[in-house]
Enzyme design. Sequence first.
Site, mmCIF file in Angstrom:
data_model
loop_
_atom_site.group_PDB
_atom_site.id
_atom_site.type_symbol
_atom_site.label_atom_id
_atom_site.label_comp_id
_atom_site.label_asym_id
_atom_site.label_seq_id
_atom_site.Cartn_x
_atom_site.Cartn_y
_atom_site.Cartn_z
ATOM 1 N N LYS A 212 72.070 57.200 -11.686
ATOM 2 C CA LYS A 212 72.166 57.862 -10.383
ATOM 3 C C LYS A 212 73.109 57.074 -9.467
ATOM 4 C CE LYS A 212 69.410 59.298 -6.450
ATOM 5 N NZ LYS A 212 68.097 59.448 -5.830
ATOM 6 N N GLU A 218 71.677 46.777 -15.843
ATOM 7 C CA GLU A 218 71.520 46.984 -17.289
ATOM 8 C C GLU A 218 72.515 48.032 -17.782
ATOM 9 O OE1 GLU A 218 69.199 47.065 -14.998
ATOM 10 O OE2 GLU A 218 67.382 46.014 -15.642
ATOM 11 N N GLY A 271 65.278 59.239 -9.087
ATOM 12 C CA GLY A 271 65.602 58.853 -10.469
ATOM 13 C C GLY A 271 64.564 59.324 -11.464
ATOM 14 N N ARG A 272 63.276 59.124 -11.147
ATOM 15 C CA ARG A 272 62.228 59.469 -12.117
ATOM 16 C C ARG A 272 61.937 60.959 -12.134
ATOM 17 N NH1 ARG A 272 60.817 56.124 -8.143
ATOM 18 N NH2 ARG A 272 59.306 56.773 -6.574
ATOM 19 N N GLU A 357 55.633 53.916 -10.572
ATOM 20 C CA GLU A 357 56.735 53.652 -9.632
ATOM 21 C C GLU A 357 56.565 54.530 -8.392
ATOM 22 O OE1 GLU A 357 61.195 54.419 -10.295
ATOM 23 O OE2 GLU A 357 61.089 52.286 -10.717
ATOM 24 N N HIS A 388 43.165 53.684 -34.125
ATOM 25 C CA HIS A 388 43.106 52.537 -35.036
ATOM 26 C C HIS A 388 43.561 51.268 -34.327
ATOM 27 C CE1 HIS A 388 42.175 55.152 -38.411
ATOM 28 N NE2 HIS A 388 42.958 56.024 -37.783
ATOM 29 N N LYS A 498 65.235 41.931 -8.779
ATOM 30 C CA LYS A 498 66.671 42.121 -9.038
ATOM 31 C C LYS A 498 67.479 41.078 -8.273
ATOM 32 C CE LYS A 498 66.649 47.219 -9.334
ATOM 33 N NZ LYS A 498 67.176 48.443 -8.738
HETATM 34 O O1 F6P Z 1 64.847 49.930 -10.841
HETATM 35 C C1 F6P Z 1 64.304 51.148 -10.512
HETATM 36 C C2 F6P Z 1 65.274 52.290 -10.579
HETATM 37 O O2 F6P Z 1 65.926 52.376 -9.367
HETATM 38 C C3 F6P Z 1 64.563 53.571 -10.936
HETATM 39 O O3 F6P Z 1 63.958 54.170 -9.860
HETATM 40 C C4 F6P Z 1 65.668 54.357 -11.547
HETATM 41 O O4 F6P Z 1 65.172 55.426 -12.305
HETATM 42 C C5 F6P Z 1 66.334 53.299 -12.383
HETATM 43 O O5 F6P Z 1 66.265 52.143 -11.588
HETATM 44 C C6 F6P Z 1 67.744 53.586 -12.790
HETATM 45 O O6 F6P Z 1 68.563 53.789 -11.687
HETATM 46 P P1 F6P Z 1 69.996 54.440 -11.845
HETATM 47 O O7 F6P Z 1 69.823 55.812 -12.384
HETATM 48 O O8 F6P Z 1 70.601 54.415 -10.484
HETATM 49 O O9 F6P Z 1 70.777 53.577 -12.822
#
Ligand code: F6P
Length: 531
Positions: A212, A218, A271-272, A357, A388, A498
Amino acid sequence: MSFADPRTRCDRTPAWQRLHAHYDAAGRGFDLRAAFERDARRFARFSQQAPHVFADLSKNLIDAATEALLLQLARECGLEAYRDAMFAGAPINSTEQRAVMHWLLRKPASAQSGQAPAATDTIANGLREVHATLDAMLQLAERVRADEAITDIVNIGIGGSDLGPAMAVKALDDLRHPGKRLHFVSNVDGMELGSLLRQLRPASTLFLIASKTFTTLETMTNAHAAREWFLAQGGSQDGLVRHFYALTTNLEAAAQFGIATTLGFWDWVGGRYSLWSAIGLPIAIAIGAQGFRDLLAGAHAMDEHFRTAPLEANLPVRLALLDLWYRNFHGFASRSMAPYSHGLRRLPAYLQQLEMESNGKGVDAHGDPLPYATAPVVWGEPGTNGQHAFFQMIHQGPDTVPVEFIALRAGGRDLGRQHPRLVANALAQARALMMGRPYEQDGHRRFTGNRPSTFLLLERLDPASLGALIALYEHRVFASGALWGINSFDQWGVELGKTIARDLEPRLATGDIQGLDASTAGLLRRLAPMI
Ligand code: F6P
């Protein structure tokens, strides 16, 4: 944009006090087996058909009086007005001054507004943009599906830009284009991307950079690593344009990365809550344009149910009220998800982000500390695997863990008699948890029973049912967050770690421990220098 929150916090309502009295008088000692004996209509009273989802809530620790009080609580909290504010496009994400309109992504282009007049323009304009982007996305998906040169699609994203699409693609694997393999890379640990890339060739690989913000550490680290691999393996700069697409609201950053094909979305999609947007491209590539439209249609049916059904027949609301009853009155700290479906094996992970979240907050929407617990820990594994592993604890451990079973009437493409065996196990576990074996003499073999569970039943795992199921969870999270008085749509809790990681990374090279606590300093000394 300002927003006059119509809610009253749950602990400031008369119903909250009445629920406490009811819990002391009848809730604490509630016995499920006796409740079924008392009320011949219990199954009918506590089960319902919602769009694509049949729900049996009868094995929960409530009776008609409990539910009536919980519904009164919902009304006194202003849940209906708050829900209507979301569907009117009000900026209910108050800390970020954003509307919350993931539901608009599922609304058919032809739908009548149904919203308040003031909101109609925003929503009508939004809907036009949504459908223009959706059409472009589905055309792109069909082009990728038709391109025989592309056999592997790698989605690079994390959190909401990974969990939803990864879960849905696995769930709908029976419908996947046979010539396309979908891969999801989220971890900044190079082992994940590295072990995948060793199996791939640049010419047959398409990378989707899903973020987003297009700034997430990452995702950007993995995107750059993928680009280096692509070029090092003989891919050309021209090829980059054909083999890298971006799914983002940050069009500028995607262009700077060198990506020419970008699908956008909007800041009012959290995002979620984003799998319905451009972030859903991997799903559309896997199951095709019609499949994706069916997914949206299933979710829209659940949106309409949540928006219009009276609270007592509103499944997301009934589930949210149960969550509150268990968390704030019984004090149950977790809920275990048990999808008896291999296709739904990533649902628990997806729900961990969605629920924790969104509602793992310790302050209300005004920033004031909350005197009560909020989101339970959500955890689980698909059945029968969980049986199990940790079901021992759920049956006989000292903590009560409500379980949510999900089963399908029609199985997927299995090889024979597996499906009835799977479903029988789901039914058996729910029954065993409730009935127990309380009169067994040997304590080791005794089951106290009276352990609550919910049972959700889908006709089959198709796009429409999956869409409805996910929307059911989204609205349940909305409703419980509404009752708890919190803003379910921000996530400030992820920021501090972060920031600290950004400070520590260079120290791993230099060994600089200045200003650090003794524990972090001790660990860093053991790790540095790290190249
Ligand atoms: O670290 C949390 C977060 O902001 C989530 O809410 C989001 O889904 C995820 O990181 C990834 O964010 P982006 O889509 O901006 O890479």
